[in-house]
Scaffold this active site. Structure first.
Site, PDB file in Angstrom:
ATOM      1  N   GLU A 173       0.670  -1.127  -0.261  1.00 42.98           N
ATOM      2  CA  GLU A 173       0.539   0.137  -0.162  1.00 42.98           C
ATOM      3  C   GLU A 173       0.719   1.032  -0.431  1.00 42.98           C
ATOM      4  O   GLU A 173       1.598   1.872   0.954  1.00 42.98           O
ATOM      5  CB  GLU A 173      -1.020  -0.266   0.940  1.00 42.98           C
ATOM      6  CG  GLU A 173      -2.092  -1.059   1.343  1.00 42.98           C
ATOM      7  CD  GLU A 173      -3.726  -1.054   2.720  1.00 42.98           C
ATOM      8  OE1 GLU A 173      -2.675  -0.009   3.195  1.00 42.98           O
ATOM      9  OE2 GLU A 173      -3.894  -1.610   2.156  1.00 42.98           O
ATOM     10  N   GLU A 227      -5.698  -7.603  -0.477  1.00 45.41           N
ATOM     11  CA  GLU A 227      -6.251  -7.386   0.634  1.00 45.41           C
ATOM     12  C   GLU A 227      -7.674  -6.769   1.225  1.00 45.41           C
ATOM     13  O   GLU A 227      -7.989  -5.190   0.714  1.00 45.41           O
ATOM     14  CB  GLU A 227      -4.854  -6.662   1.325  1.00 45.41           C
ATOM     15  CG  GLU A 227      -5.608  -6.512   2.931  1.00 45.41           C
ATOM     16  CD  GLU A 227      -4.554  -5.152   3.569  1.00 45.41           C
ATOM     17  OE1 GLU A 227      -3.437  -5.988   3.679  1.00 45.41           O
ATOM     18  OE2 GLU A 227      -5.060  -4.873   4.391  1.00 45.41           O
TER      19      GLU A 227
HETATM   20  C1  IDC Z   1      -2.784  -3.303  11.252  1.00 47.42           C
HETATM   21  C2  IDC Z   1      -3.262  -5.180  11.477  1.00 47.42           C
HETATM   22  C3  IDC Z   1      -2.420  -4.400  13.435  1.00 47.42           C
HETATM   23  C4  IDC Z   1      -0.881  -3.675  13.035  1.00 47.42           C
HETATM   24  C5  IDC Z   1      -1.550  -2.298  11.640  1.00 47.42           C
HETATM   25  C6  IDC Z   1       0.385  -1.638  11.675  1.00 47.42           C
HETATM   26  O1  IDC Z   1      -4.489  -5.184  11.503  1.00 47.42           O
HETATM   27  O2  IDC Z   1      -2.587  -5.356  14.024  1.00 47.42           O
HETATM   28  O3  IDC Z   1      -1.008  -3.063  14.364  1.00 47.42           O
HETATM   29  O4  IDC Z   1      -1.364  -3.307  10.236  1.00 47.42           O
HETATM   30  O5  IDC Z   1       1.435  -2.626  11.924  1.00 47.42           O
HETATM   31  C7  IDC Z   1      -3.799  -1.984   6.039  1.00 47.42           C
HETATM   32  C8  IDC Z   1      -2.697  -3.327   5.584  1.00 47.42           C
HETATM   33  C9  IDC Z   1      -2.298  -3.419   7.090  1.00 47.42           C
HETATM   34  C10 IDC Z   1      -3.082  -3.157   8.067  1.00 47.42           C
HETATM   35  C11 IDC Z   1      -4.581  -2.759   7.890  1.00 47.42           C
HETATM   36  C12 IDC Z   1      -5.492  -2.899   9.601  1.00 47.42           C
HETATM   37  O6  IDC Z   1      -2.340  -3.185   4.148  1.00 47.42           O
HETATM   38  O7  IDC Z   1      -0.841  -4.078   7.191  1.00 47.42           O
HETATM   39  O8  IDC Z   1      -2.598  -4.399   9.539  1.00 47.42           O
HETATM   40  N1  IDC Z   1      -4.840  -2.425   7.054  1.00 47.42           N
HETATM   41  O9  IDC Z   1      -5.106  -1.566   9.654  1.00 47.42           O
HETATM   42  N2  IDC Z   1      -3.997  -1.458   5.462  1.00 47.42           N
HETATM   43  C13 IDC Z   1      -5.758  -1.606   5.137  1.00 47.42           C
HETATM   44  C14 IDC Z   1      -5.738  -1.558   6.685  1.00 47.42           C
END
Ligand code: IDC
Length: 518
Positions: A356, A444
């Site tokens: 992303e 995702e």
């Molecule tokens: C989130 C995880 C969370 C973590 C955070 C930071 O769910 O536990 O603390 O990342 O690392 C994304 C990202 C994905 C995110 C997810 C939810 O690709 O890494 O994971 N998210 O926030 N993009 C949109 C949402």
């Protein structure tokens, strides 16, 4: 007619015995990183040949004339001739001779060469006669591909030139065909598989895949069934050109939740109906950039486990806090060069080159040039694997990619959504981008808000899944772990070391796992 089977013949029968359907033998001497892993497991899964009773496959063992003809006959559906006795394959050899696959002098029916190694030129002739009898190759074009063309016997010109023309034979690294040398069992598998697939393709070729399939027109299934992926128009397709949908889970960050990408966890996910697994290798947040060797080892173990479970598998360069992919472009190029070399022969592997992009990052100034560089590095090793490309604003700006796509085949663009945050406007963006010809893959998505919390949004999730289903769009859900957050598929405390039941699934997990197989 009862055959008399001497001891040696019995061993050979065992060698060619068909395994019970559905059994996937893990051969002790065939590893996911071997170049022959895919052809050997695919041939075994098709019931065309199997391993030895001791669990080995002996990939380097030499294949005999009788064995080669027997496997070819099994693939071509040729029944043995009646009334033959002696050698275990004599009926099949008689039928093959009568079908004109080879001449009397090439394998005399008197049997004295049945157990001799088969020379490559004869093997190719038999295979082409049996499976691809219509194929032809242009003399000048195809003979130029063989450095040792002058050593090929004239009676094999037609078959070998045709085999080069349809791509089932490639020379060795010096460009030689080696017409009189022998075939290992692994090499024979590769040859059988390519000829079988080419023959199946010939039969399906008139059917053009629809750009966006109607509901119910798509197929599911794993790598053994679908082979190399290809992108036709906007649609992901199987090797034979049938619209294919991949659905599965994304891991959480491998640096935190690596155990949920273990062989057991991946098998559990496959058992719920997944046919793809995404390995999220964070670059920042204590991931690859801070501990490259450890992260790479975890990724490789997870990819191998997914391949063994017959799943497609996405290697995800999970940029997040490092919003601009160009910042670490050199590391990404080196990483994907290594991975694509390692998995060059595996049709299971997809490469997601930037999870992303976010923050101050532009499509044409940052993400697109980065994608061109990484695609080039992957293509040097892996000419046809599917590559997934992200876009600015956390992979939501696919309209920018649609207006200015990266050149090349088998490229798809990722769209990420979270049901509690993103709605109809983002679905409309997919519709628009597809209408412009952009192939879209939802690598995702979450049932929660975009921050991973806020509870689960069932109605919004259903609207999204219905939309993706209607358009034959593939997806991976965030995420397979037991973290105490809404987007996690497992209840906190669920172990990764045993099978899971419905009771282990979180509210999100119930929704998502319920949709995996459908
Ligand atoms: C989130 C995880 C969370 C973590 C955070 C930071 O769910 O536990 O603390 O990342 O690392 C994304 C990202 C994905 C995110 C997810 C939810 O690709 O890494 O994971 N998210 O926030 N993009 C949109 C949402």
């Amino acid at each position: 007619m009862k055959l008399r089977l001497p001891a040696l013949a019995l061993v050979l029968v065992l060698l060619l015995a068909v395994l019970p359907s559905g059994a996937r033998a893990a051969f002790s001497d065939v590893k996911p990183s071997d170049w022959f892993y895919q052809p050997v497991t695919a041939m075994e899964a098709r019931g065309a040949l199997s391993g030895y009773p001791d669990g080995a496959f002996r990939p380097k063992g030499i294949i005999t004339r009788a064995e080669f003809v027997a496997v070819t006959a099994r693939m071509a559906g040729l029944s043995p001739a009646e009334g033959q006795t002696g050698h275990w394959a004599v009926g099949t050899l008689q039928a093959a001779l009568e079908a004109g696959w080879y001449d009397w002098d090439e394998i005399p029916p008197t049997g004295e060469t049945f157990n001799d190694p088969i020379p490559r030129q004869l093997a190719v002739k038999i295979l082409m006669k049996a499976l691809l009898p219509q194929a032809r190759g242009d003399y000048n074009t195809e003979s130029a591909k063989m450095a040792d063309f002058s050593s090929l016997d004239g009676r094999y010109y037609e078959a070998v030139l045709a085999a080069y023309a349809v791509g089932i034979v490639n020379g060795d690294d010096k460009g030689n065909f080696n017409p009189r040398s022998h075939l290992s069992r692994a090499e024979a598998c590769a040859l059988f598989l390519r000829a079988g697939d080419e023959s199946a393709r010939g039969q399906t070729r008139p059917v053009q895949p629809t750009p966006v399939p109607a509901p119910g027109e798509t197929v599911r299934g794993g790598v053994t069934e679908n082979g190399w992926l290809r992108v036709e128009g906007t649609q992901l397709c199987s090797e034979a050109g049938r619209p294919l949908v991949l659905r599965g889970m994304s891991s959480h960050g491998m640096q935190w939740y690596g155990p949920f990408a273990s062989p057991q966890a991946i098998r559990n996910t496959a058992a719920f109906g997944a046919n793809v697994f995404r390995v999220a290798m964070y670059t920042g947040e204590g991931g690859y950039l801070s501990q490259p060797a450890a992260m790479k080892a975890k990724v490789i173990a997870a990819v191998d486990a997914a391949i063994e479970a017959d799943l497609y598998v996405i290697i995800d360069w999970h940029i997040l806090s490092d919003g601009n992919p160009r910042t670490n472009q050199a590391q990404a190029v080196a990483f994907f060069a290594e991975m694509s070399k390692r998995y060059a022969h595996s049709p299971a592997v997809l490469y997601e080159i930037c999870n992303e992009p976010n923050g101050a990052v532009s499509w044409s100034g940052d993400v697109k040039p980065y994608a061109q560089a990484v695609v080039k590095a992957i293509r040097a090793n892996s000419p046809r694997s599917v590559i997934l490309i992200g876009s600015p604003t956390w992979s939501q700006d696919i309209h920018l990619a649609a207006a200015d796509p990266v050149a090349g085949d088998n490229l798809m663009y990722t769209l990420h959504f979270y049901a509690g945050t993103h709605g109809q406007w983002l679905r409309d963006r997919i519709t628009q981008a597809q209408a412009q010809g952009l192939p879209v893959f939802v690598s995702e998505w979450g049932t929660s808000r975009a921050d991973g919390g806020g509870g689960v949004f069932p109605a919004e999730t259903k609207a999204w899944l219905d939309y993706l289903d209607a358009r034959g769009i593939s997806w991976c859900n965030w995420s397979l772990c037991d973290k105490d957050e809404s987007s996690a598929a497992l209840k906190p405390g669920t172990p990764a070391t045993r099978a899971w039941t419905a009771a282990d699934l979180s509210e999100s997990g119930k929704l998502v796992f319920g949709a995996l197989g459908g």
